[in-house]
Enzyme design. Structure first.
Site, PDB file in Angstrom:
ATOM      1  N   GLU A 213       0.838  -1.206   0.000  1.00  0.00           N
ATOM      2  CA  GLU A 213       0.000   0.000   0.000  1.00  0.00           C
ATOM      3  C   GLU A 213       0.866   1.247   0.000  1.00  0.00           C
ATOM      4  O   GLU A 213       0.569   2.230  -0.671  1.00  0.00           O
ATOM      5  CB  GLU A 213      -0.924  -0.007   1.225  1.00  0.00           C
ATOM      6  CG  GLU A 213      -2.012   1.064   1.191  1.00  0.00           C
ATOM      7  CD  GLU A 213      -1.611   2.408   1.802  1.00  0.00           C
ATOM      8  OE1 GLU A 213      -2.376   3.365   1.668  1.00  0.00           O
ATOM      9  OE2 GLU A 213      -0.520   2.504   2.404  1.00  0.00           O
ATOM     10  N   HIS A 321       4.611   7.389   9.910  1.00  0.00           N
ATOM     11  CA  HIS A 321       5.788   7.212   9.041  1.00  0.00           C
ATOM     12  C   HIS A 321       7.071   7.636   9.752  1.00  0.00           C
ATOM     13  O   HIS A 321       7.954   8.247   9.153  1.00  0.00           O
ATOM     14  CB  HIS A 321       5.617   7.966   7.705  1.00  0.00           C
ATOM     15  CG  HIS A 321       4.621   7.320   6.783  1.00  0.00           C
ATOM     16  ND1 HIS A 321       4.757   7.342   5.411  1.00  0.00           N
ATOM     17  CD2 HIS A 321       3.490   6.615   7.040  1.00  0.00           C
ATOM     18  CE1 HIS A 321       3.735   6.687   4.871  1.00  0.00           C
ATOM     19  NE2 HIS A 321       2.954   6.249   5.835  1.00  0.00           N
TER      20      HIS A 321
HETATM   21 ZN   LIG Z   1       1.173   5.016   5.335  1.00  0.00          ZN
END
Ligand SMILES: [Zn+2]
Length: 358
Positions: A213, A321
């Site tokens: 993804e 992240h």
């Molecule tokens: Zn992500």
């Protein structure tokens, strides 16, 4: 908090699997899903789904997809000094990469590794570090030379993934971990399958997790082509924007699950919005509207097959992240409840009502 829930969150967030190299999480998902479903199926890229088949072949096919990959790096070159140049897998802010612990994953085994940084001493008399880019950061597993790294099995194409312990905050209401994007999705899929284990469903349920993804919604294309769902739900984690103010921003910790209205690859159709609002209100589930600059697998899934009504059942986390993401347990519980009630409600007539409002 239920210790069982924290245990599952800790196990999943500490697993290390970046895009295209999802085997650690896949193995975990297969092990936990197997007793809860009729069968497990994989797509060609490694997306893995548990299927609970309805006797009636006309019953709607409801697909729920997390993604197993987290942001990481791939070794592109081994330098003569035995350090590594890398390319990023998924989006990184270059300012959060340096001076962190990682694991280097090779065919001969996993090794500890750090990302390079420049001590202030070496910046004295210079203009400082004006620009930081992924290219300028090396990864260091302590090898003395390229040859030594190679004898330990290091090859270009090996992966480098953050290494972090998952912990509870002092008030017990929040968790600090890596990779809540998107082990949230993996956790909520397993929790929902477990909760619904002995419930008769009005649909065929296809629940699991995609690959790749973070590098552009790639895995969802193969999995939706394979399973041909009638309706699709991505379960994914988005960026919170609430540390300075909640005025005019989207994504506030503790304010419930996300009702994603729009992002660059997706718009929530009216019928689906009304359906989700109805479920949330009926079951007193806290939710917040969300508009995002980033996409989810719903962006790829709704364009597949002959057009699949889709939505995202999401949560937010701060500092995604990175090595240290912070999120709310209550938000997780709200999202879990919404997903469970959505799955229970989706029979043929409900799906027809959703589609009739397009
Ligand atoms: Zn992500």
């Amino acid at each position: 908090m239920e210790t069982k829930m924290f245990k599952r969150i800790k196990e999943l967030t500490e697993l290390q699997s970046t895009s295209g190299f999802e085997h650690n999480v896949r193995q975990y998902m297969i092990e936990k899903m197997t007793p809860l479903v009729d069968r497990i199926e994989q797509d060609g890229l490694g997306g893995v789904f548990g299927i609970r088949e309805h006797q009636d072949k006309q019953a709607p096919k409801v697909m729920v997809a997390a993604h197993m990959d987290e942001v990481g790096f791939m070794v592109s070159q081994i330098t003569d000094r035995g350090l590594f140049k890398v390319i990023s897998l998924g989006g990184w802010n270059p300012y959060v990469i340096s001076a962190q612990r990682f694991t280097l994953q090779t065919s001969k085994g996993d090794y500890p590794c750090v990302s390079s940084s420049i001590p202030p001493h070496l910046l004295r008399g210079t203009n400082g570090q004006s620009q930081v880019s992924v290219d300028s950061i090396l990864f260091d597993a302590g090898f003395e030379s390229k040859e030594e790294a190679e004898t330990f099995g290091v090859r270009p194409g090996d992966t480098i993934v953050p290494l972090v312990d998952t912990i509870l905050t002092a008030n017990g209401k929040r968790i600090i971990s890596k990779a809540w994007d998107n082990r949230y999705g993996c956790t909520v899929v397993l929790d929902a399958l477990e909760t619904l284990q002995n419930t008769k469903l009005p649909n065929t349920l296809i629940a699991g997790a995609n690959v790749q993804e973070e590098v552009g919604l790639r895995g969802a294309k193969g999995s939706t082509t394979k399973f041909k769902p009638d309706v699709f739900f991505a379960v994914d984690c988005s960026a919170a924007d609430d540390t300075v103010t909640t005025n005019g921003t989207f994504g506030h910790l503790g304010k419930g699950t996300l009702l994603r209205l729009q992002d660059p690859s997706f718009i929530l159709l009216r019928g689906m919005r009304e359906f989700l609002l109805d479920i949330a209100h009926t079951h007193h589930i806290p939710y917040q509207y969300f508009v995002s600059k980033g996409g989810t697998d719903a962006g790829a899934a709704h364009q597949s097959h002959y057009g699949v009504p889709s939505a995202v059942i999401g949560v937010v986390a701060r500092y995604i992240h990175t090595h240290q993401t912070l999120f709310s347990i209550e938000d997780y519980e709200a999202a879990r409840e919404l997903l469970i009630q959505v799955i229970k409600a989706l029979d043929s007539s409900t799906l027809n009502t959703i589609k009739s409002m397009n």
